[in-house]
Design a protein around this motif. Structure first.
Motif, PDB file in Angstrom:
ATOM      1  N   GLU A  97     -90.933 -14.083  12.216  1.00 55.15           N
ATOM      2  CA  GLU A  97     -91.626 -13.791  10.959  1.00 55.15           C
ATOM      3  C   GLU A  97     -91.658 -15.027  10.066  1.00 55.15           C
ATOM      4  O   GLU A  97     -90.703 -15.814  10.036  1.00 55.15           O
ATOM      5  CB  GLU A  97     -90.953 -12.625  10.223  1.00 55.15           C
ATOM      6  N   LYS A  98     -92.769 -15.171   9.326  1.00 59.02           N
ATOM      7  CA  LYS A  98     -92.996 -16.366   8.509  1.00 59.02           C
ATOM      8  C   LYS A  98     -92.857 -16.065   7.018  1.00 59.02           C
ATOM      9  O   LYS A  98     -93.171 -14.975   6.555  1.00 59.02           O
ATOM     10  CB  LYS A  98     -94.406 -16.916   8.752  1.00 59.02           C
ATOM     11  N   PHE A  99     -92.400 -17.068   6.279  1.00 62.09           N
ATOM     12  CA  PHE A  99     -92.507 -17.083   4.823  1.00 62.09           C
ATOM     13  C   PHE A  99     -92.992 -18.465   4.410  1.00 62.09           C
ATOM     14  O   PHE A  99     -92.424 -19.459   4.847  1.00 62.09           O
ATOM     15  CB  PHE A  99     -91.170 -16.792   4.135  1.00 62.09           C
ATOM     16  N   SER A 101     -96.089 -15.594   4.014  1.00 67.79           N
ATOM     17  CA  SER A 101     -96.897 -14.933   5.031  1.00 67.79           C
ATOM     18  C   SER A 101     -98.248 -15.633   5.145  1.00 67.79           C
ATOM     19  O   SER A 101     -98.646 -16.412   4.279  1.00 67.79           O
ATOM     20  CB  SER A 101     -97.105 -13.461   4.665  1.00 67.79           C
ATOM     21  N   SER A 102     -98.955 -15.331   6.210  1.00 63.60           N
ATOM     22  CA  SER A 102    -100.290 -15.924   6.396  1.00 63.60           C
ATOM     23  C   SER A 102    -101.235 -15.535   5.268  1.00 63.60           C
ATOM     24  O   SER A 102    -102.152 -16.298   4.917  1.00 63.60           O
ATOM     25  CB  SER A 102    -100.867 -15.488   7.745  1.00 63.60           C
ATOM     26  N   GLN A 103    -101.019 -14.360   4.668  1.00 64.07           N
ATOM     27  CA  GLN A 103    -101.873 -13.909   3.566  1.00 64.07           C
ATOM     28  C   GLN A 103    -101.631 -14.706   2.284  1.00 64.07           C
ATOM     29  O   GLN A 103    -102.518 -14.811   1.431  1.00 64.07           O
ATOM     30  CB  GLN A 103    -101.623 -12.428   3.287  1.00 64.07           C
ATOM     31  N   ASP A 104    -100.425 -15.260   2.144  1.00 63.02           N
ATOM     32  CA  ASP A 104    -100.048 -15.904   0.892  1.00 63.02           C
ATOM     33  C   ASP A 104    -100.069 -17.422   0.949  1.00 63.02           C
ATOM     34  O   ASP A 104     -99.955 -18.076  -0.090  1.00 63.02           O
ATOM     35  CB  ASP A 104     -98.641 -15.453   0.468  1.00 63.02           C
ATOM     36  N   THR A 109    -101.975 -20.890   9.880  1.00 61.12           N
ATOM     37  CA  THR A 109    -100.677 -21.120  10.517  1.00 61.12           C
ATOM     38  C   THR A 109    -100.659 -22.387  11.360  1.00 61.12           C
ATOM     39  O   THR A 109     -99.689 -23.157  11.335  1.00 61.12           O
ATOM     40  CB  THR A 109    -100.294 -19.909  11.386  1.00 61.12           C
ATOM     41  N   ASP A 229     -91.258 -11.808   6.473  1.00 62.62           N
ATOM     42  CA  ASP A 229     -92.685 -11.829   6.148  1.00 62.62           C
ATOM     43  C   ASP A 229     -93.027 -10.722   5.162  1.00 62.62           C
ATOM     44  O   ASP A 229     -92.920  -9.531   5.490  1.00 62.62           O
ATOM     45  CB  ASP A 229     -93.490 -11.650   7.434  1.00 62.62           C
ATOM     46  N   SER A 231     -95.833  -9.561   4.242  1.00 56.31           N
ATOM     47  CA  SER A 231     -96.935  -8.711   4.682  1.00 56.31           C
ATOM     48  C   SER A 231     -96.465  -7.598   5.622  1.00 56.31           C
ATOM     49  O   SER A 231     -97.199  -6.640   5.866  1.00 56.31           O
ATOM     50  CB  SER A 231     -98.018  -9.557   5.360  1.00 56.31           C
ATOM     51  N   LYS A 232     -95.236  -7.712   6.148  1.00 56.82           N
ATOM     52  CA  LYS A 232     -94.699  -6.695   7.047  1.00 56.82           C
ATOM     53  C   LYS A 232     -93.657  -5.815   6.366  1.00 56.82           C
ATOM     54  O   LYS A 232     -93.000  -5.009   7.023  1.00 56.82           O
ATOM     55  CB  LYS A 232     -94.094  -7.376   8.281  1.00 56.82           C
TER      56      LYS A 232
END
Length: 298
Positions: A97-99, A101-104, A109, A229, A231-232
Motif C-alpha cells: 500500500e502507498k502513501f 495514495s494514487s488519488q492524492d 505511480t 493507503d 483510498s483503501k
C-alpha cells in the motif's frame, strides 16, 4: 516491483515509537551507517556498505509535517548490470500500500520511482512531494554500497503528511487548489477538530451508507484502517460544512487519516488536535463499534 514489495513488507513503523530526533544546531553533519531496513528522521549523511549479499532493503525517510525531504547521492558503487538497484520512491510503500495514495499524489505511480540504474548521477538530488520518501536497494557484492546526504526544506503548504508522533496539533490549508490532501497518524487516536473553513454553511454530518457530502466539492473526511493507503480505508465521518467549536472523534484503528478534498474554488482550512488512545480506552470502548475493523465513537 516484486523486490520492492518484499523490501517494504517488514514493519519499520516500530521505529516511530523511538525518539529519533536529535538536536543538530551548531553540530557538524550527523553521520552513521545505514542498515538494510532503516528509518531516518533527521538530516545527515548515511552510508550503506554490504557485508554480504543484501537483496531486499529499504530505508524509510520522514521529516516534520512542514518539510520536503531531499536525497542527494554522494557516492554510488553498485553493479546495475549484475542485478543491483537503488531506487527512490516519492512517498512510502508498506505491505503493498502507498502513501500518498494514487488519488492524492500529483504524479502517476510509475513517475514516483526514480531508478539510479536508469538515470545515474544525472539526477543527483531528488526531492519528495511531501514529508516522507523511501530508498529501495539491492547490493549483492560485499564491499559495494552508496552514501547519501538527507536534507529537508520548508514546505509552505504541506498537503500529504505522515505524523512522526502520536500526539500533536496541525492546520491543513489548501489555497485555491484542486487537490486532495491527507494527514496520516499511524496510531489509534482521539481527534478533536476545532476549526473548519470550507466556504459553505455550518454543520457536521456523520457518515452512513445512505449519507455523505454528495455533490459538495469541498469537504473533510475521517478515515480509519489497518494499512497505509487512504483510498483503501473505511470512511468514518464526513465534515461537509464550515464550523467553529470542537468536534471530537475516537478512532481505534492502526492508522487514522484526516483527508481534505478541495475543488480549488475556496481556501480550505482544518485545524485539529490528536492524541494516542490509552490501552484501557481500546479494551473498554464506549459508543458505537464499526464492525470488527476499528472502534469509532463520535
Amino acid at each position: 516491483m516484486e523486490e520492492l514489495r518484499e523490501a517494504a513488507d517488514h514493519d519499520p513503523l516500530r521505529f516511530l515509537g523511538a525518539n529519533l530526533k536529535r538536536e543538530l544546531a551548531g553540530e557538524p553533519l550527523y553521520r552513521r551507517a545505514l542498515r538494510c531496513l532503516d528509518m531516518l528522521s533527521l538530516p545527515g549523511q548515511f552510508t550503506f556498505t554490504a557485508d554480504r549479499p543484501q537483496l531486499h532493503c529499504a530505508a524509510f525517510l520522514i521529516g516534520e509535517p512542514e518539510e520536503f525531504v531531499t536525497i542527494h547521492y554522494d557516492l554510488v558503487s553498485i553493479d546495475c548490470q549484475g542485478g543491483d538497484f537503488l531506487k527512490v520512491f516519492d512517498g512510502w510503500i508498506l505491505k503493498g500500500e502507498k502513501f500518498p495514495s494514487s488519488q492524492d499524489h500529483p504524479l502517476p505511480t510509475t513517475e514516483r520511482y526514480i531508478d539510479f540504474c536508469d538515470s545515474g548521477l544525472s539526477r543527483r538530488s531528488i526531492r519528495s512531494s511531501q514529508n516522507v520518501a523511501m530508498i529501495f536497494f539491492r547490493v549483492r557484492q560485499p564491499g559495494n554500497g552508496f552514501t547519501v546526504t538527507i536534507k529537508t526544506d520548508p514546505n509552505l503548504f504541506p498537503c500529504n503528511v505522515i505524523s512522526q508522533t502520536p500526539n500533536g496539533r496541525f492546520t491543513l490549508v489548501v489555497p485555491h487548489l484542486h487537490r486532495n490532501c491527507s494527514f496520516s497518524i499511524i496510531y489509534p487516536v482521539v481527534i478533536k477538530i476545532s476549526d473548519l473553513t470550507l466556504g459553505h454553511l455550518h454543520g457536521l454530518q456523520s457518515k452512513n451508507p445512505s449519507a455523505g457530502c454528495g455533490g459538495i466539492g469541498d469537504f473533510v473526511e475521517l478515515l480509519g484502517g489497518t494499512g497505509l493507503d487512504p483510498s483503501k480505508m473505511m470512511p468514518l465521518a464526513d465534515l461537509c460544512y464550515s464550523f467553529h467549536g470542537p468536534a471530537q472523534m475516537k478512532i481505534g484503528c492502526d492508522n487514522t487519516v484526516v483527508r481534505m478534498v478541495s475543488s480549488g474554488k475556496h481556501v480550505n482550512r482544518v485545524t485539529f488536535e490528536y492524541r494516542q488512545l490509552e490501552p484501557y480506552e481500546l479494551e473498554n470502548p464506549n459508543g458505537n463499534s464499526i464492525q470488527e475493523i476499528c472502534l469509532s465513537t463520535l
